[in-house]
Enzyme design. Structure first.
Site, PDB file in Angstrom:
ATOM      1  N   ARG A 110       0.856  -1.190   0.000  1.00  0.00           N
ATOM      2  CA  ARG A 110       0.000   0.000   0.000  1.00  0.00           C
ATOM      3  C   ARG A 110       0.892   1.240   0.000  1.00  0.00           C
ATOM      4  NH1 ARG A 110      -2.612   3.012   4.641  1.00  0.00           N
ATOM      5  NH2 ARG A 110      -3.869   4.477   3.463  1.00  0.00           N
ATOM      6  N   HIS A 113      -2.688  11.075   0.711  1.00  0.00           N
ATOM      7  CA  HIS A 113      -2.176  10.802   2.059  1.00  0.00           C
ATOM      8  C   HIS A 113      -1.502  12.082   2.543  1.00  0.00           C
ATOM      9  CE1 HIS A 113      -0.717   7.422   4.904  1.00  0.00           C
ATOM     10  NE2 HIS A 113      -0.308   8.562   5.453  1.00  0.00           N
ATOM     11  N   TYR A 147      -4.136   1.846  15.880  1.00  0.00           N
ATOM     12  CA  TYR A 147      -2.890   1.964  16.650  1.00  0.00           C
ATOM     13  C   TYR A 147      -3.072   1.820  18.155  1.00  0.00           C
ATOM     14  CZ  TYR A 147      -0.562   3.450  12.411  1.00  0.00           C
ATOM     15  OH  TYR A 147      -0.044   3.460  11.148  1.00  0.00           O
TER      16      TYR A 147
HETATM   17  O1  IFM Z   1       2.814   7.764   9.903  1.00  0.00           O
HETATM   18  C1  IFM Z   1       1.426   7.802  10.071  1.00  0.00           C
HETATM   19  C2  IFM Z   1       0.719   7.617   8.752  1.00  0.00           C
HETATM   20  O2  IFM Z   1       1.100   8.558   7.823  1.00  0.00           O
HETATM   21  C3  IFM Z   1      -0.775   7.717   8.952  1.00  0.00           C
HETATM   22  N1  IFM Z   1      -1.223   6.858  10.014  1.00  0.00           N
HETATM   23  C4  IFM Z   1      -0.523   6.881  11.250  1.00  0.00           C
HETATM   24  C5  IFM Z   1       0.966   6.722  11.016  1.00  0.00           C
HETATM   25  C6  IFM Z   1       1.721   6.761  12.357  1.00  0.00           C
HETATM   26  O3  IFM Z   1       1.525   7.992  12.965  1.00  0.00           O
END
Ligand code: IFM
Length: 462
Positions: free
Chosen positions: A75, A119, A291
């Protein structure tokens, strides 16, 4: 099947600004992140993405490394301002060619490309016109997507429109800690809605020209009250609506969460019936970035009931995160809470229906040895994190969740936005001075998990 379906997709993820480097090479235009990171005082040690992992030049070796690690899917995101330097109009063919070469090489190696269109790096030229605050951003985004799809639409089996719109809105426009660095509840409310409009407009454009899968990627986390006090229960509910429901309720249930007029106050905009219908455009899958857990408490209040305190506390949803000292935390202070992944996946199924889900990001920044020792980087905490979360993913599948794949965040140590290069999430260690790549022990463990389709979760790991 070891608890994972035979066609389970095992992948790893990155994003353009975080790994590519060379942000202005070969005709690319600057993004808002390029500008933000070059503004003094915005990022840790003034760090920026000028070199990052130098992936723009090392992409071929990087794909070979992905193949060595046994990845089935990769990805990545496409930089809008590489393809359209001004955000609209003239196409930069060299920028587009970079992604065509990358996709060809992935396919040649049998790795499924999964592309994200946005992104977080918005062309700076569009930021000058208001960026996501401008209602025209929905059409700008769909036009950009059409340009990309003319070259890649059918060669990439899985598309995501936006990555974590909540972070774009909350960090970029509510708190100003990400590009474009604004701090306004009024802007945040409008941006959130325009992001969803852009997503839906692009999905409709996709249906008109391509036939692979398209979805959205959101970041979700279970919210729990720090204490049973009614104020904390209420803060928890507000945070849950603000973070977990904001971008999903309008798509799957046709309206924003019920507490929004109160949470946003007078900043909450009128939503037209036409917009409400647009937002319900169906998608093929949902990507979930997971997370941590959020343990929430109410903020301090003045005698008039007004929220008081630091910059976080005085903005919606007027809740603060509390640290549970009994639990394990990553280098970013995020609580490690694998069960939360099972819970959030089950919650999505229950609230929004049985659509295909992917864990599109999951991983942790831990302190690793700064350089390989005898050729190895041992990262036992990341291995434990990975295992715990994959067990949680397997539990969700056993509970009936239609989970189709998992992408570790991240393939490489990379540019962690405002936190710079010090917070390392990679399965692969990157020496930023020499650009040497060393797969960490977690990468070897992940390779074994992929090879056995998850069976080695129960085994002793390298
Ligand atoms: O690094 C980031 C990513 O760009 C988007 N999601 C969370 C990750 C960790 O903070």
């Amino acid at each position: 099947m070891n608890g994972f379906p035979d066609d389970f997709v095992w992948g790893a993820a990155t994003s353009a600004y975080q790994i590519e480097g060379s942000p202005l090479a070969e005709g690319a235009g600057p993004s808002n992140w390029h500008r933000f990171a070059h503004t003094p005082g915005t990022t840790e040690n003034g760090e920026h993405g000028d070199l990052a992992c130098d992936h723009y030049r090392r992409w071929k070796d990087d794909v070979a490394l992905m193949a060595d690690l046994g990845l089935r899917a990769y990805r990545f995101s496409i930089s809008w301002s590489r393809v359209l330097p001004s955000g609209r109009g003239a196409i930069n063919q060299k920028g587009l060619d970079f992604y065509c070469r990358l996709v060809d090489e992935l396919l040649r190696r049998g790795i499924h490309p999964c592309a994200t269109l946005y992104h977080w790096d918005l062309p700076a030229a569009l930021d000058d016109q208001g960026g996501w605050l401008n209602r025209d951003s929905a059409e700008w985004f769909a036009d950009y997507a059409r340009v990309v799809w003319r070259s890649l639409g059918d060669r990439v089996p899985m598309w995501a429109t936006l990555n974590e719109p909540w972070v774009v809105m909350d960090a970029g426009y509510m708190h100003g800690v990400h590009a474009p660095g604004h701090r306004s509840v009024h802007e945040a409310a409008r941006v959130a809605h325009n992001l969803l409009r852009a997503h839906a407009t692009a999905v409709q454009a996709y249906r008109a020209s391509c036939s692979q899968k398209i979805g959205l990627v959101v970041n979700l986390e279970p919210k729990e009250p720090a204490t049973p006090r009614p104020e904390d229960l209420d803060a928890c509910e507000r945070s849950h609506q603000y973070m977990n429901q904001q971008f999903l309720d309008p798509i799957f249930r046709g309206s924003y969460p019920d507490r929004f007029p109160e949470i946003y106050g007078e900043a909450w905009p009128e939503i037209s019936e036409a917009d409400r219908r647009l937002l319900q455009t169906p998608i093929d899958f949902l990507g979930i970035n997971y997370y941590k857990r959020g343990l929430m408490a109410d903020v301090a209040r003045s005698s008039t009931g007004r929220p008081e305190g630091d910059r976080m506390a005085t903005m919606p949803p007027y809740a603060r995160e509390v640290r549970d000292p009994a639990r394990w935390h990553t280098e970013l202070g995020w609580e490690v809470f694998p069960d939360g992944l099972t819970r959030i996946l089950c919650w999505v199924k229950e609230r929004y229906g049985d659509l295909p889900l992917y864990v599109t990001e999951n991983g942790a920044a831990f302190y690793d040895p700064p350089a390989p020792i005898a050729g190895r980087i041992d990262d036992p905490m990341r291995i434990e994190y990975l295992r715990g979360h994959l067990i949680a993913a397997r539990d969700a599948i056993s509970a009936g969740v239609n989970l189709r794949g998992y992408f570790a965040w991240s393939l490489f140590d990379n540019y962690e936005w405002a936190a710079g290069y010090g917070k390392r999430f990679g399965l692969v260690h990157v020496d930023f001075a020499t650009q040497a790549r060393t797969p960490k022990a977690s990468a070897l463990c992940y390779r074994e998990l992929i090879r056995t389709n998850g069976a080695s979760l129960g085994a002793t790991l390298p």
